[in-house]
Design a protein around this motif. Structure first.
Motif, PDB file in Angstrom:
ATOM      1  N   ASP A  13      12.230  -2.554   4.863  1.00  0.00           N
ATOM      2  CA  ASP A  13      11.036  -3.119   4.312  1.00  0.00           C
ATOM      3  C   ASP A  13      10.011  -2.100   4.214  1.00  0.00           C
ATOM      4  OD1 ASP A  13       9.330  -5.038   2.476  1.00  0.00           O
ATOM      5  OD2 ASP A  13       8.491  -6.110   4.815  1.00  0.00           O
ATOM      6  N   SER A  15       6.789   0.592   2.677  1.00  0.00           N
ATOM      7  CA  SER A  15       6.193   0.842   1.735  1.00  0.00           C
ATOM      8  C   SER A  15       4.999   1.612   2.380  1.00  0.00           C
ATOM      9  CB  SER A  15       5.573  -1.103   1.388  1.00  0.00           C
ATOM     10  OG  SER A  15       4.486  -1.227   3.380  1.00  0.00           O
ATOM     11  N   SER A  17       1.034   3.036  -0.081  1.00  0.00           N
ATOM     12  CA  SER A  17      -0.568   3.302  -1.028  1.00  0.00           C
ATOM     13  C   SER A  17      -0.357   4.516  -0.557  1.00  0.00           C
ATOM     14  CB  SER A  17      -0.059   2.566  -0.812  1.00  0.00           C
ATOM     15  OG  SER A  17       0.274   1.051  -1.179  1.00  0.00           O
ATOM     16  N   PRO A  26       0.404   1.794  -4.843  1.00  0.00           N
ATOM     17  CA  PRO A  26       1.648   1.357  -4.415  1.00  0.00           C
ATOM     18  C   PRO A  26       3.059   2.302  -4.726  1.00  0.00           C
ATOM     19  CG  PRO A  26       0.091  -0.965  -5.467  1.00  0.00           C
ATOM     20  CD  PRO A  26      -0.089   0.370  -5.452  1.00  0.00           C
ATOM     21  N   ARG A  29       7.753  -0.102  -2.618  1.00  0.00           N
ATOM     22  CA  ARG A  29       7.550  -1.258  -2.638  1.00  0.00           C
ATOM     23  C   ARG A  29       8.448  -2.365  -1.536  1.00  0.00           C
ATOM     24  NH1 ARG A  29       4.027  -2.256  -7.262  1.00  0.00           N
ATOM     25  NH2 ARG A  29       3.231  -0.617  -8.239  1.00  0.00           N
ATOM     26  N   GLY A 221       9.018   2.196  -7.117  1.00  0.00           N
ATOM     27  CA  GLY A 221       9.045   2.414  -5.862  1.00  0.00           C
ATOM     28  C   GLY A 221      10.031   1.375  -5.072  1.00  0.00           C
ATOM     29  N   ARG A 222      11.042   0.480  -6.075  1.00  0.00           N
ATOM     30  CA  ARG A 222      12.063  -0.537  -5.592  1.00  0.00           C
ATOM     31  C   ARG A 222      13.196   0.143  -5.477  1.00  0.00           C
ATOM     32  NH1 ARG A 222       7.852  -3.981  -7.465  1.00  0.00           N
ATOM     33  NH2 ARG A 222       7.073  -5.689  -5.750  1.00  0.00           N
TER      34      ARG A 222
END
Length: 225
Positions: A13, A15, A17, A26, A29, A221-222
């Motif tokens: 998970d 992340s 930004s 971002p 993500r 971002g994924r």
């Protein structure tokens, strides 16, 4: 050598930004990723998809805003700058597209540099690397006297001299012609396999990505496998 397949790198998970003119932008993500010992993985994606940011976070060069990054059981996200620097010296090797060799050091000294920083100088292993990389005739030359392919081989030798647990490579053949790139890639894969390191490569090259055991694609971002 660690048992092949046991987890060396685990992201959960993650992340990140960056501040833009209109607020946070971002970049990553909620990225999940696991890389086993002795395994190879390619990370692909369009420019701006977050590949380099992810590589910098894994390498301890940048900090995630959220999530965890575990390397060999250590959560990198909890470390301060000094502890991350120690982790990089001891367990991580980076191969850059731009080579980043030290101009004032000859080939042999450039290759030995990272191992000395890590406190693991091994003259026999370094001599073996110089030979395996086809650099024996160039050992006393300086970076400016080498071709691009030769410089990248020096960069790979420097990275592997310290026998890191994890090798990160950012477009390692991006500045080379096709023939030199293929030769360098094959050498890198052979030596990484010999040391038992895990390899995470960021690349735009579908050919390079196909040489890895696994391929992940970053989109906005994924992860999209």
């Amino acid at each position: 050598m660690p048992k092949r397949g046991t987890s060396v790198l685990h992201l959960k998970d993650v992340s990140k930004s960056y501040e833009g003119a209109d607020g946070p932008v971002p970049v990553l993500r909620g990225v999940d990723l696991t890389l086993g010992a002795g395994r190879t993985m390619a990370l692909t994606g369009e420019s701006g998809s977050g590949k380099s940011t992810l590589l910098h976070i894994v390498g301890g060069l940048d900090k995630a805003d959220g999530g965890t990054v575990e390397l060999d059981g250590t959560d990198v996200t909890t470390l301060d700058d000094r502890a991350r620097a120690r982790l990089r010296r001891g367990k991580i090797g980076v191969v850059f597209q731009q080579f980043n060799l030290i101009p004032s050091l000859d080939v042999a000294a450039n290759i030995a540099f990272q191992a000395r920083l890590a406190g693991r100088p091994d003259r026999a292993w370094i001599a073996d690397l110089v030979s395996r990389l086809g650099l024996e005739a160039h050992a006393s030359k300086y970076p400016e006297q080498l071709s691009g392919g030769q410089q990248q081989r020096v960069a790979i030798g420097r990275t592997l001299a310290a026998k890191p647990r994890l090798v990160l490579a950012d477009e390692p053949t991006g500045n080379l012609d096709e023939e030199s790139g293929e030769r360098v890639l094959s050498l890198m894969l052979d030596l990484v396999a010999e040391t038992g390191a895990s390899l995470l490569v960021v690349t735009h090259s579908s050919h390079l990505a196909a040489r890895m055991e696994r391929r992940l694609h970053l989109r906005a971002g994924r992860i999209a496998e």
